[in-house]
Design a protein around this motif. Structure first.
Motif, PDB file in Angstrom:
ATOM      1  N   LEU A 406       0.821  -1.208   0.000  1.00 48.44           N
ATOM      2  CA  LEU A 406       0.000   0.000   0.000  1.00 48.44           C
ATOM      3  C   LEU A 406       0.855   1.257   0.000  1.00 48.44           C
ATOM      4  O   LEU A 406       0.554   2.242  -0.693  1.00 48.44           O
ATOM      5  CB  LEU A 406      -0.940  -0.017   1.211  1.00 48.44           C
ATOM      6  CG  LEU A 406      -2.135  -0.979   1.138  1.00 48.44           C
ATOM      7  CD1 LEU A 406      -2.902  -0.961   2.452  1.00 48.44           C
ATOM      8  CD2 LEU A 406      -3.070  -0.594  -0.019  1.00 48.44           C
ATOM      9  N   ILE A 407       1.946   1.246   0.770  1.00 47.24           N
ATOM     10  CA  ILE A 407       2.830   2.415   0.817  1.00 47.24           C
ATOM     11  C   ILE A 407       3.458   2.658  -0.554  1.00 47.24           C
ATOM     12  O   ILE A 407       3.525   3.798  -1.050  1.00 47.24           O
ATOM     13  CB  ILE A 407       3.919   2.209   1.892  1.00 47.24           C
ATOM     14  CG1 ILE A 407       3.286   2.237   3.293  1.00 47.24           C
ATOM     15  CG2 ILE A 407       4.988   3.292   1.782  1.00 47.24           C
ATOM     16  CD1 ILE A 407       4.247   1.861   4.398  1.00 47.24           C
ATOM     17  N   ILE A 408       3.927   1.559  -1.204  1.00 52.40           N
ATOM     18  CA  ILE A 408       4.536   1.708  -2.544  1.00 52.40           C
ATOM     19  C   ILE A 408       3.518   2.218  -3.547  1.00 52.40           C
ATOM     20  O   ILE A 408       3.810   3.098  -4.371  1.00 52.40           O
ATOM     21  CB  ILE A 408       5.113   0.348  -2.997  1.00 52.40           C
ATOM     22  CG1 ILE A 408       6.289  -0.052  -2.090  1.00 52.40           C
ATOM     23  CG2 ILE A 408       5.557   0.411  -4.464  1.00 52.40           C
ATOM     24  CD1 ILE A 408       6.827  -1.438  -2.355  1.00 52.40           C
ATOM     25  N   LEU A 409       2.272   1.682  -3.447  1.00 52.32           N
ATOM     26  CA  LEU A 409       1.219   2.105  -4.368  1.00 52.32           C
ATOM     27  C   LEU A 409       0.880   3.578  -4.190  1.00 52.32           C
ATOM     28  O   LEU A 409       0.711   4.327  -5.174  1.00 52.32           O
ATOM     29  CB  LEU A 409      -0.026   1.237  -4.156  1.00 52.32           C
ATOM     30  CG  LEU A 409      -1.228   1.519  -5.080  1.00 52.32           C
ATOM     31  CD1 LEU A 409      -0.821   1.302  -6.540  1.00 52.32           C
ATOM     32  CD2 LEU A 409      -2.402   0.639  -4.700  1.00 52.32           C
ATOM     33  N   ILE A 410       0.799   4.015  -2.937  1.00 61.54           N
ATOM     34  CA  ILE A 410       0.492   5.426  -2.654  1.00 61.54           C
ATOM     35  C   ILE A 410       1.600   6.331  -3.189  1.00 61.54           C
ATOM     36  O   ILE A 410       1.337   7.380  -3.802  1.00 61.54           O
ATOM     37  CB  ILE A 410       0.278   5.638  -1.140  1.00 61.54           C
ATOM     38  CG1 ILE A 410      -1.023   4.951  -0.690  1.00 61.54           C
ATOM     39  CG2 ILE A 410       0.224   7.132  -0.808  1.00 61.54           C
ATOM     40  CD1 ILE A 410      -1.200   4.926   0.805  1.00 61.54           C
ATOM     41  N   LEU A 411       2.864   5.933  -2.996  1.00 60.26           N
ATOM     42  CA  LEU A 411       3.985   6.736  -3.506  1.00 60.26           C
ATOM     43  C   LEU A 411       3.965   6.807  -5.025  1.00 60.26           C
ATOM     44  O   LEU A 411       4.219   7.863  -5.627  1.00 60.26           O
ATOM     45  CB  LEU A 411       5.311   6.137  -3.007  1.00 60.26           C
ATOM     46  CG  LEU A 411       5.593   6.269  -1.503  1.00 60.26           C
ATOM     47  CD1 LEU A 411       6.862   5.521  -1.133  1.00 60.26           C
ATOM     48  CD2 LEU A 411       5.707   7.736  -1.107  1.00 60.26           C
ATOM     49  N   PHE A 412       3.642   5.655  -5.670  1.00 59.03           N
ATOM     50  CA  PHE A 412       3.587   5.636  -7.128  1.00 59.03           C
ATOM     51  C   PHE A 412       2.487   6.548  -7.656  1.00 59.03           C
ATOM     52  O   PHE A 412       2.692   7.333  -8.588  1.00 59.03           O
ATOM     53  CB  PHE A 412       3.365   4.196  -7.624  1.00 59.03           C
ATOM     54  CG  PHE A 412       3.156   4.078  -9.087  1.00 59.03           C
ATOM     55  CD1 PHE A 412       4.210   4.208  -9.989  1.00 59.03           C
ATOM     56  CD2 PHE A 412       1.873   3.862  -9.608  1.00 59.03           C
ATOM     57  CE1 PHE A 412       4.010   4.109 -11.358  1.00 59.03           C
ATOM     58  CE2 PHE A 412       1.663   3.765 -10.972  1.00 59.03           C
ATOM     59  CZ  PHE A 412       2.730   3.892 -11.854  1.00 59.03           C
ATOM     60  N   THR A 414       1.141   9.061  -6.160  1.00 59.84           N
ATOM     61  CA  THR A 414       1.516  10.454  -5.883  1.00 59.84           C
ATOM     62  C   THR A 414       2.467  10.977  -6.959  1.00 59.84           C
ATOM     63  O   THR A 414       2.340  12.118  -7.448  1.00 59.84           O
ATOM     64  CB  THR A 414       2.172  10.557  -4.498  1.00 59.84           C
ATOM     65  OG1 THR A 414       1.263  10.072  -3.499  1.00 59.84           O
ATOM     66  CG2 THR A 414       2.537  12.004  -4.180  1.00 59.84           C
ATOM     67  N   PHE A 415       3.436  10.137  -7.357  1.00 60.92           N
ATOM     68  CA  PHE A 415       4.398  10.535  -8.405  1.00 60.92           C
ATOM     69  C   PHE A 415       3.683  10.757  -9.730  1.00 60.92           C
ATOM     70  O   PHE A 415       3.946  11.738 -10.455  1.00 60.92           O
ATOM     71  CB  PHE A 415       5.465   9.444  -8.555  1.00 60.92           C
ATOM     72  CG  PHE A 415       6.428   9.694  -9.672  1.00 60.92           C
ATOM     73  CD1 PHE A 415       7.466  10.607  -9.521  1.00 60.92           C
ATOM     74  CD2 PHE A 415       6.295   9.023 -10.894  1.00 60.92           C
ATOM     75  CE1 PHE A 415       8.351  10.837 -10.559  1.00 60.92           C
ATOM     76  CE2 PHE A 415       7.181   9.266 -11.928  1.00 60.92           C
ATOM     77  CZ  PHE A 415       8.210  10.175 -11.759  1.00 60.92           C
ATOM     78  N   GLY A 422       2.296  18.501 -13.610  1.00 59.69           N
ATOM     79  CA  GLY A 422       3.505  19.246 -13.940  1.00 59.69           C
ATOM     80  C   GLY A 422       4.199  19.820 -12.734  1.00 59.69           C
ATOM     81  O   GLY A 422       4.897  20.823 -12.845  1.00 59.69           O
ATOM     82  N   LEU A 423       4.015  19.189 -11.617  1.00 65.96           N
ATOM     83  CA  LEU A 423       4.654  19.686 -10.404  1.00 65.96           C
ATOM     84  C   LEU A 423       6.041  19.090 -10.224  1.00 65.96           C
ATOM     85  O   LEU A 423       6.324  17.985 -10.641  1.00 65.96           O
ATOM     86  CB  LEU A 423       3.763  19.338  -9.183  1.00 65.96           C
ATOM     87  CG  LEU A 423       2.357  19.957  -9.193  1.00 65.96           C
ATOM     88  CD1 LEU A 423       1.573  19.476  -8.003  1.00 65.96           C
ATOM     89  CD2 LEU A 423       2.471  21.489  -9.180  1.00 65.96           C
TER      90      LEU A 423
END
Length: 423
Positions: A406-412, A414-415, A422-423
């Motif tokens: 879940l943490i990896i999925l959330i980070l992905f 977010t990216f 375009g941030l």
């Protein structure tokens, strides 16, 4: 997080209950009675076989033993795997019983509309259950007859354990150590007596309290025995030397007077050489607005580690065999509380489990309670003649690998979102 639950009736008996003990992984014993007065209320103890019907733990009567005119106000039991030993407080004496188990066919059990009582043994033989789905019955591979476990009670020695002079002597409490080699008794005379078991030979006679004893218990390693009494004292004693090791002293709220009511040792999970001590403390005035407390003590230091406050007086205490849970019963509402032992976080509250005060608590063995996602199961008794069972279901936790995914999925995600914006 605490869960509120209704108490489930495990079994009902014909007499007020004062003591509950676990015999083994499949049997529990309850005891009590109406006393010597001719009220028509029986005195004795009853053994129940424990089973699970898929939803609840249930008890089937395996034996009822009548103790005549003597109510059983306290008792303790031990088994070596072959024989069962039971000691009962009957007025000033401690009565030893030996119990043997045999397997009998359904056809060998007496069938009567009413219970029949063996006048010599004092055993009532219950009407047999003919339902083939009953989990307490076993099918013989060589026949269609059911098999049942049957107890045979044999009367053993009786010894006087209390010698109070100001009033009729009375044994208040008895405990047997885990190994079954030691027994401790306490009564109105304030003496803590340690006995060899099962020979019932006196080892130590300790003048422990200036008033009657309320409770005693052995530490898991049997080096110590703790006693609490109505003199407001609580002491830990060396079993070998009969010497006082620690005195339980604490700073009471507003310097009010408190009495220790119950005491129980519990093992520390994963380390059976260490122990915790749990004590109930009530304000002297039963209707006082001051809280009562379940206290977690470090017995090595003689200091309090944690406390759990109760708005009403506490009357009963038990610790699970694994040392993970502790249970407390209340005086006025007949409620039951189950808490995590090391943190005293409440995980179960059963309000008004009984119509009157809780007189005893006992956890089913961990191996028995582990069925159907149950972490713990505790039995409660009262003078309302009911045995109730309360279960703590497994608290669901997220597996570590799921949390990582879940943490990896959330980070992905977010990216990706930041890239799109375009941030």
């Amino acid at each position: 997080m605490s869960k509120t639950q209704d108490g489930k009736v495990f079994a009902k008996v014909e007499f007020p209950l004062y003591s509950v003990e676990v015999l083994d992984s499949r049997h529990v014993l309850v005891a009590g009675g109406g006393g010597a007065a001719k009220t028509g209320v029986d005195n004795g103890f009853e053994i129940f076989e424990v089973s699970h019907d898929g939803e609840n733990f249930v008890g089937e009567a395996a034996l009822t033993h009548d103790t005549g005119s003597n109510a059983v106000m306290n008792c303790a039991c031990h088994t070596d795997g072959r024989k069962y030993f039971l000691v009962c407080g009957q007025e000033s004496h401690c009565q030893l019983y030996n119990a043997n188990i045999s397997v009998t066919k359904e056809s060998d059990v007496i069938h009567n509309k009413d219970d029949k009582k063996d006048e010599k043994s004092g055993i009532r033989q219950r009407k047999s259950v003919s339902n083939g789905s009953n989990p307490n019955q076993r099918t013989d591979s060589n026949s269609n007859a059911f098999k049942k476990l049957q107890f045979k009670i044999n009367l053993g020695d009786s010894i006087q354990t209390d010698f109070s002079e100001g009033e009729p002597p009375l044994q208040r409490v008895v405990r047997i150590s885990r190994s079954g080699q030691l027994m401790a008794t306490g009564g109105l005379d304030g003496h803590l007596r340690v006995w060899q078991f099962p020979s019932m030979e006196l080892i130590h006679d300790i003048s422990a309290h200036t008033n009657e004893l309320d409770d005693i218990d052995f530490s898991p390693d049997e080096k110590w025995v703790v006693s609490v009494g109505k003199d407001a004292g609580g002491h830990i004693w060396d079993c070998a030397k009969a010497a006082r090791v620690k005195t339980l002293t604490w700073e009471t709220p507003e310097k009010a007077k408190f009495l220790f009511k119950r005491c129980r040792f519990g093992i520390v999970e994963g380390n059976k050489s260490r122990s915790r001590l749990f004590v109930l403390a009530n304000p002297v005035s039963g209707r006082s607005k001051k809280n009562s407390y379940l206290q977690f003590w470090n017995p090595q230091e003689g200091s309090i580690v944690n406390v759990w406050p109760s708005s009403e007086s506490l009357s009963a205490l038990a610790v699970s065999d694994c040392g993970r849970f502790v249970a407390a019963g209340t005086m006025f509402t007949g409620s039951v509380h189950v808490l995590i032992a090391f943190s005293l976080q409440q995980v179960l509250h059963v309000p008004k489990a009984h119509n009157m005060f809780v007189t005893g608590l006992a956890f089913l063995p961990s191996a028995t309670a582990s069925a159907d996602c149950v972490e713990a199961a505790v039995l409660s008794i009262s003078v309302d003649k009911k045995v109730c069972v309360h279960t703590v279901h497994e608290r669901r936790t997220m597996p570590s690998w799921v949390a990582i995914v879940l943490i990896i999925l959330i980070l992905f995600l977010t990216f990706v979102l930041c890239s799109v914006l375009g941030l």
